[in-house]
Scaffold this motif. Structure first.
Motif, mmCIF file in Angstrom:
data_model
loop_
_atom_site.group_PDB
_atom_site.id
_atom_site.type_symbol
_atom_site.label_atom_id
_atom_site.label_comp_id
_atom_site.label_asym_id
_atom_site.label_seq_id
_atom_site.Cartn_x
_atom_site.Cartn_y
_atom_site.Cartn_z
ATOM 1 N N ASP A 21 54.062 35.309 43.148
ATOM 2 C CA ASP A 21 53.322 36.132 44.110
ATOM 3 C C ASP A 21 51.838 36.112 43.737
ATOM 4 O OD1 ASP A 21 52.850 37.912 46.218
ATOM 5 O OD2 ASP A 21 52.842 39.592 44.819
ATOM 6 N N ASP A 22 51.174 34.986 44.033
ATOM 7 C CA ASP A 22 49.729 34.951 43.768
ATOM 8 C C ASP A 22 48.982 34.722 45.084
ATOM 9 O OD1 ASP A 22 50.323 32.388 44.360
ATOM 10 O OD2 ASP A 22 49.719 31.525 42.452
ATOM 11 N N CYS A 23 47.658 34.565 44.967
ATOM 12 C CA CYS A 23 46.873 34.452 46.193
ATOM 13 C C CYS A 23 47.197 33.168 46.953
ATOM 14 C CB CYS A 23 45.382 34.564 45.876
ATOM 15 S SG CYS A 23 44.781 33.347 44.703
ATOM 16 N N LEU A 24 47.688 32.131 46.253
ATOM 17 C CA LEU A 24 48.072 30.896 46.944
ATOM 18 C C LEU A 24 49.283 31.146 47.830
ATOM 19 C CD1 LEU A 24 47.704 28.102 44.237
ATOM 20 C CD2 LEU A 24 46.445 28.300 46.368
ATOM 21 N N ARG A 79 50.220 33.973 49.017
ATOM 22 C CA ARG A 79 49.867 34.897 50.109
ATOM 23 C C ARG A 79 48.898 34.260 51.098
ATOM 24 N NH1 ARG A 79 49.651 38.579 45.769
ATOM 25 N NH2 ARG A 79 47.392 38.469 45.739
ATOM 26 N N ASN A 80 48.444 33.034 50.796
ATOM 27 C CA ASN A 80 47.498 32.303 51.652
ATOM 28 C C ASN A 80 46.252 33.126 51.955
ATOM 29 O OD1 ASN A 80 46.482 30.181 53.114
ATOM 30 N ND2 ASN A 80 47.624 30.652 54.985
ATOM 31 N N GLU A 81 45.566 33.568 50.881
ATOM 32 C CA GLU A 81 44.342 34.346 51.065
ATOM 33 C C GLU A 81 43.144 33.422 51.187
ATOM 34 O OE1 GLU A 81 44.237 37.058 47.797
ATOM 35 O OE2 GLU A 81 45.867 38.279 48.624
ATOM 36 N N TRP A 82 42.066 33.951 51.824
ATOM 37 C CA TRP A 82 40.856 33.142 52.029
ATOM 38 C C TRP A 82 40.196 32.782 50.700
ATOM 39 C CZ3 TRP A 82 39.703 30.845 56.388
ATOM 40 C CH2 TRP A 82 40.130 31.395 57.596
ATOM 41 N N CYS A 114 40.510 32.512 46.713
ATOM 42 C CA CYS A 114 41.623 32.408 45.797
ATOM 43 C C CYS A 114 41.196 31.692 44.526
ATOM 44 C CB CYS A 114 42.755 31.646 46.487
ATOM 45 S SG CYS A 114 44.191 31.443 45.465
ATOM 46 N N TYR A 141 43.423 28.779 43.459
ATOM 47 C CA TYR A 141 43.173 27.521 44.156
ATOM 48 C C TYR A 141 42.107 26.724 43.417
ATOM 49 C CZ TYR A 141 41.473 24.167 47.520
ATOM 50 O OH TYR A 141 41.079 23.001 48.107
ATOM 51 N N LYS A 169 44.196 28.528 54.116
ATOM 52 C CA LYS A 169 42.911 29.212 54.268
ATOM 53 C C LYS A 169 41.957 28.976 53.099
ATOM 54 C CE LYS A 169 44.578 32.967 57.174
ATOM 55 N NZ LYS A 169 44.974 34.388 57.180
ATOM 56 N N ALA A 170 42.481 29.108 51.865
ATOM 57 C CA ALA A 170 41.594 28.985 50.692
ATOM 58 C C ALA A 170 40.926 27.610 50.677
ATOM 59 C CB ALA A 170 42.388 29.214 49.412
#
Lengths: 224, 224
Positions: B4-7, B9-12, B14, B17, B187-188
């Motif tokens: 459960d990381d920003c990758l 969660r597909n965050e802008w 990150c 990334y 997104k990132a």
């Protein structure tokens, strides 16, 4: 078969002109997309630039927007918008990206046009008792018109050229002929698409040049 | 179960990334810079003789300027397509297309710079016994430098932004990452690559500005 001959055959094949993916439909999509974006961009940029130019404020802003705009790839803006909620409105991202792209030449030219109106003329208009609004609409706007029209012309030609990018994000327009050609590995089709876009861009340039010639004499000769 | 990381969660924005794709980002950035530098250098090498030709031979000026205007009207996506038969799907294709764009901007600016050299200055140099070559190298070219450098900056910043469209042929530097990120909704990757494009453009502009100040010290003392 050589590429020019292949391209010519592709362009003259009636089957390629008809239907949803046909040249006629893609050309119409391209023209509509360009016209809508140009109209929206003019509605946003021209009033702002005219008022700023009239007040003599925000000159650095008008020039800097132009420089920053050049550094931000339109393609990147388009893809970024596609991934935001705007991406769900069909052609929304394309229109927003292209409008942002068209703003700088419109803003800069209109601002500079108003600023470059002879200050003595403006003072004379003031002296006859004109209000600020009258000076802007009856003196500065007509005198700045050549520069404003040059900005509109630049924006229109660049929009025709750049609207091809819409196809990369699945939108319509002549770019679709090019991207479809790449996918089919059909060089004649790719080149045919390119020829069509270039011809349309030159046609728009020509129409603006002709309109300037036929228009009233004081709208001529706007240097960039 | 995926982490459960920003990758995931597909965050802008990150950090994960950046750290996991450092290699890919570096390679794309290097390709982006390489294509830009090559394209602008080739454009410059072709533009100088063309501008000189247009300056020396008056009948050549019209065709040279008309040719560059038409070149500039061809959309970038279309330009890559038109050159496809010559270069195939290669990095040279993107370099050649962008070199032609840089060429058009540079020819205009260099010619403007050369035309701006005051006639008295030329006459004074001739009176001192300067030959045509010495006049060109020690008087005309240095005086044309500010206008030429302004053109070089615009050409470079535009080229950085247009390299992204090389993604359509698979050689677009950071544009490849934007294109791939669009198709996978990543997104990132799209945001990081877009920001890097702008950073490259701004850095290139600042470097050229510094070079301009270094090689034209007289413009600084005048202003002070």
């Amino acid at each position: 078969m050589t590429t020019p001959a292949g391209t010519w055959n592709w362009l003259t094949d009636p089957a390629h002109w008809a239907g949803e993916d046909g040249i006629a439909h893609r050309l119409l999509e391209h023209v509509v997309l360009t016209a809508v974006c140009l109209a929206v961009a003019c509605l946003i940029a021209l009033p702002v630039a005219l008022v700023l130019g009239h007040l003599g404020r925000g000159g650095a802003l008008a020039v800097n927007i132009s420089n920053v705009g050049r550094a931000v790839p339109t393609f990147a803006v388009l893809v970024l918008l596609l991934l935001t909620p705007v991406g769900r409105w069909g052609e929304g991202p394309t229109v927003v990206a292209l409008v942002l792209f068209a703003l700088p030449p419109l803003l800069t030219n209109a601002y500079v046009g108003v600023r470059e109106v002879d200050r003595d003329t403006v003072r004379a208009a003031r002296g006859t008792g004109m209000s600020g609004r009258q000076v802007l609409l009856q003196v500065e706007l007509p005198l700045a018109l050549p520069m404003i029209l040059t900005g509109v012309r630049t924006a229109a030609v660049q929009l025709v050229a750049t609207a091809t990018i819409a196809a990369l994000a699945g939108g319509g327009g002549l770019g679709r002929i090019i991207t479809a050609g790449f996918n089919l590995a059909s060089t004649p089709q790719v080149v045919a698409g390119a020829v069509l876009v270039a011809a349309l861009a030159l046609l728009v340039e020509g129409v603006f040049a002709a309109a300037e010639r036929l228009g009233p004499p004081w709208t001529r000769g706007g240097a960039r | 179960m995926p982490p459960d990381d920003c990758l995931a969660r597909n965050e802008w924005i990150c950090g994960a990334y950046l750290s996991t794709r450092r290699r890919i980002l570096l390679d794309a950035t290097l390709q982006h810079v390489r294509i830009t530098v090559l394209a602008v250098l080739i454009g410059l090498l072709l533009a100088v003789p063309l501008a000189l030709l247009a300056r020396r031979l008056r009948p050549a000026a019209g065709p040279v300027l008309a040719g560059t205007t038409i070149l500039y009207t061809i959309p970038s996506l279309a330009m890559f397509s038109l050159l496809l038969p010559l270069y195939g799907l290669s990095e040279s294709l993107v370099v050649a297309g962008l070199a032609l764009y840089s060429l058009t901007l540079l020819v205009r600016n260099i010619l403007t710079g050369l035309r701006g050299v005051p006639e008295e200055t030329r006459q004074a140099a001739l009176g001192l016994g300067y030959g045509p070559l010495r006049l060109l190298l020690t008087v005309e070219l240095p005086l044309a430098l500010p206008a030429a450098m302004a053109g070089l900056r615009v050409a470079t910043v535009s080229a950085v932004s247009l390299v992204t469209l090389g993604a359509v042929v698979g050689h677009g530097g950071l544009g490849n990452l934007i294109y791939a990120g669009m198709n996978t909704y990543f997104k990132a990757q799209v945001l990081t690559a877009s920001v890097l494009c702008v950073v490259i453009a701004v850095a290139a502009d600042l470097i050229l500005l510094a070079v301009q100040r270094l090689i034209t010290p007289w413009t600084r003392t005048e202003r002070a």
